[in-house]
Scaffold this motif. Structure first.
Motif, mmCIF file in Angstrom:
data_model
loop_
_atom_site.group_PDB
_atom_site.id
_atom_site.type_symbol
_atom_site.label_atom_id
_atom_site.label_comp_id
_atom_site.label_asym_id
_atom_site.label_seq_id
_atom_site.Cartn_x
_atom_site.Cartn_y
_atom_site.Cartn_z
ATOM 1 N N GLN A 21 0.843 -1.179 0.129
ATOM 2 C CA GLN A 21 -0.130 0.074 0.065
ATOM 3 C C GLN A 21 0.927 1.178 -0.190
ATOM 4 N N LEU B 138 -3.543 7.684 0.434
ATOM 5 C CA LEU B 138 -3.382 8.896 -0.004
ATOM 6 C C LEU B 138 -3.236 9.928 1.086
ATOM 7 N N THR C 162 -10.655 14.341 -5.207
ATOM 8 C CA THR C 162 -10.526 13.125 -4.799
ATOM 9 C C THR C 162 -11.217 11.841 -5.212
ATOM 10 N N ALA C 163 -12.645 12.097 -5.461
ATOM 11 C CA ALA C 163 -13.523 11.056 -5.653
ATOM 12 C C ALA C 163 -12.940 10.521 -7.109
ATOM 13 N N SER D 93 -9.756 8.133 -6.810
ATOM 14 C CA SER D 93 -10.176 7.266 -6.173
ATOM 15 C C SER D 93 -10.758 6.252 -7.462
ATOM 16 N N LEU E 206 -7.765 5.389 -9.742
ATOM 17 C CA LEU E 206 -6.993 4.327 -8.971
ATOM 18 C C LEU E 206 -7.693 3.014 -9.328
ATOM 19 N N ARG E 207 -9.117 2.788 -9.020
ATOM 20 C CA ARG E 207 -9.781 1.560 -9.414
ATOM 21 C C ARG E 207 -9.936 0.923 -10.777
ATOM 22 N N VAL F 120 -8.033 1.995 -1.431
ATOM 23 C CA VAL F 120 -7.766 3.373 -1.333
ATOM 24 C C VAL F 120 -7.678 3.849 0.126
ATOM 25 N N GLY G 295 -14.711 8.105 -2.112
ATOM 26 C CA GLY G 295 -14.331 6.638 -3.017
ATOM 27 C C GLY G 295 -13.305 6.066 -2.042
ATOM 28 N N ILE G 296 -13.040 6.279 -0.918
ATOM 29 C CA ILE G 296 -11.912 5.848 -0.052
ATOM 30 C C ILE G 296 -12.424 4.347 0.567
ATOM 31 N N THR G 297 -11.667 3.306 0.495
ATOM 32 C CA THR G 297 -12.123 2.124 1.239
ATOM 33 C C THR G 297 -11.689 2.025 2.669
#
Length: 522
Positions: free
Chosen positions: A41, A66, A77-78, A81, A84-85, A93, A143-145
């Motif tokens: 990560q 991040l 930021t959204a 994310s 990235l996906r 994320v 959108g962060i996990t």
């Protein structure tokens, strides 16, 4: 699925004949490389994914962390994310969004939410859960996990340089109650929580960003003081736990991050945690001074870690591939069990699947704005002594910010955030002046501020003799001085002493209103 272990028979030692399958063969280079990528990560530079990161994600990179340097605004930021996906739909994320002093999404302005100590002082676990839900709403919309929060360390030492106001307090039972509430609030909003820093960073006087802290306590004390919040978090179903770079002689002679006795024997076998276990950033000096990054990663994985957090990567991503290669080589050499690596990658993917299944929870949280909650929660934590009348401030004051070096956990700050209290007061009392001084500086001429109230804003003065000396000098020069402590409070000083128990933007606004009489006392 909760992080609580339900079937202990499935957990077997993974060290015997490590690096080989049951039939004695090692996996293919491609398969091993993808497994090794899954457990990493890393952080990166910029507000869009660089080419190397997109390539790494396509090759199975399991996650990204991040920082403030990656974040411009919520929409960006959204989009980040989602980008990235696009190359790995299961990529985790992650972000450090604790509320209070540690924020990435609101690094430029300060957090809209009080931190843990303020919530602990307010004492209402329902309030803590509501605040965590709103943080989950913010993080989930981006959108962060995975949120590397909450801190569940018990701040047993008032002189702790890195935990302090990030902790819910010094009482293990209260910390446990608020930890569970925070986890429920965040995960109820569809974002995975991560309790940190196992097995407990609260009783240290060293910052693991700079050196290896030692927790000098017998096992009996750890059981009663440091471990209860982690037990409570596991029972609450926390999805992840972060281990701290700590030396705990009562448990092992190597740092917890590298200790199988701590991470497998204690956390897995004894406490029953089955969720994802992630390291603190491996470039922190506490462990970086001991081994090269690849060796840290290999030893941490062998000890029981599932994900390796790396705060900074080389510009072209070479450092990430070096970590991958070190892990693969360790499997081939028999120093790391392929079964252990497979298990770790499986836990990373399981957390990603948990997040994917929480879409409805995130949608419900998105429609559940709790307006005014941040400042109301911060106001509930204010404690004032010495106020004979309200308002305390009747005219625009001179605010003297006495600042020490911030821990690296806080991250970079900008002028608007450091101005904190002065800016909040100026919104109510235009004409407010501000001065900032640090260690080695003298006070401004307070006599020249005749006709203006004087406010000293300090942070953790209890830890800094030079800061207490300046406060005493100011009070001698101006006995009417108002002292606002934004960190862990100590003995009151000044004509009025206001403890905010945090330095978030929410806490500063609440303090400004309290001092100016713009809001009722809590």
């Amino acid at each position: 699925m909760s992080g609580r272990k339900t079937d202990r028979s499935q957990h077997t030692p993974l060290i015997a004949k490590i690096g080989q399958r049951a039939d004695g063969s090692a996996g293919s280079a491609g398969e091993l490389g993808r497994l090794a990528m899954t457990v990493l990560q890393p952080g990166f530079e910029g507000t869009a994914p660089p080419d190397w990161l997109r390539r790494a994600l396509a090759e199975g990179l399991g996650g990204v962390v991040l920082f403030a340097r990656n974040i411009a605004d919520p929409a960006q930021t959204a989009e980040l994310s989602a980008a990235l996906r696009a190359d790995n739909p299961e990529a985790i994320v992650a972000v450090d969004e604790e509320g209070g002093t540690v924020t990435r999404l609101e690094a430029g302005t300060g957090s809209s939410w009080p931190g843990n100590l303020a919530l602990g002082v307010a004492g209402d676990v329902r309030l803590t859960e509501r605040v965590a839900r709103q943080i989950g709403r913010l993080v989930g919309a981006a959108g962060i996990t995975l949120d590397y929060a909450p801190v569940v360390d018990v701040n047993a030492d008032q002189l702790n340089p890195v935990i302090g106001i990030r902790s819910f307090g010094a009482d293990p039972e209260e910390v446990s109650r608020h930890a569970v509430a925070w986890i429920n609030g965040l995960q109820g909003a569809g974002v995975a929580a991560c309790a940190k820093h196992f097995p407990g960073h609260g009783a240290t006087r060293s910052d693991s960003h700079l050196e290896l802290p030692t927790v000098e306590a017998p096992r009996e004390v750890l059981d009663l003081r440091d471990l209860p919040p982690f037990r409570a978090a596991i029972e609450a179903g926390v999805q992840a736990i972060m281990c701290g770079h700590l030396l705990v002689p009562a448990l092992d002679e190597v740092p917890a991050t590298l200790s199988r006795a701590v991470l497998t024997g204690l956390l897995r076998d004894e406490l029953g945690f089955e969720g994802m276990l992630v390291t603190d950033a491996i470039e922190m000096r506490a462990v970086a001074a001991l081994h090269e990054p690849g060796e840290i990663a290999v030893r941490a994985l062998a000890a029981g870690v599932d994900a390796i957090c790396v705060g900074r990567s080389s510009p072209g991503g070479e450092s990430v591939y070096e970590l991958r290669d070190a892990i693969v080589e360790a499997v081939r050499e028999g120093r790391l069990a392929e079964e252990r690596l497979t298990q770790a990658a499986g836990r990373v993917r399981r957390l990603a699947r948990w997040h994917a299944a929480q879409a409805n929870a995130r949608a419900a949280a998105a429609a559940d704005a709790d307006e005014g909650l941040g400042e109301a929660a911060a106001a509930a934590a204010l404690r004032m002594t010495g106020a004979a009348a309200r308002p305390v401030l009747r005219a625009a004051p001179l605010v003297v910010q006495i600042s020490a070096r911030l821990t690296e956990a806080v991250g970079p700050t900008v002028g608007s955030r450091r101005a904190g209290l002065a800016a909040a007061i100026a919104e109510i009392l235009p004409g407010t002046l501000r001065a900032e001084i640090g260690e080695g500086d003298g006070l401004p001429d307070l006599a020249a501020a005749a006709g203006r109230p004087v406010v000293l804003a300090v942070h953790d003065a209890v830890r800094h003799a030079w800061m207490r000396r300046l406060v005493a000098e100011a009070v001698r020069a101006r006995p009417d001085t108002v002292v606002v402590e934004t960190g862990v409070p100590g003995p009151p000083a000044g004509a009025v002493y206001l403890a905010t128990h945090g330095d978030s933007a929410a806490s500063m606004r609440a303090a400004a209103r309290r001092l100016t009489g713009d809001a009722p006392a809590s």
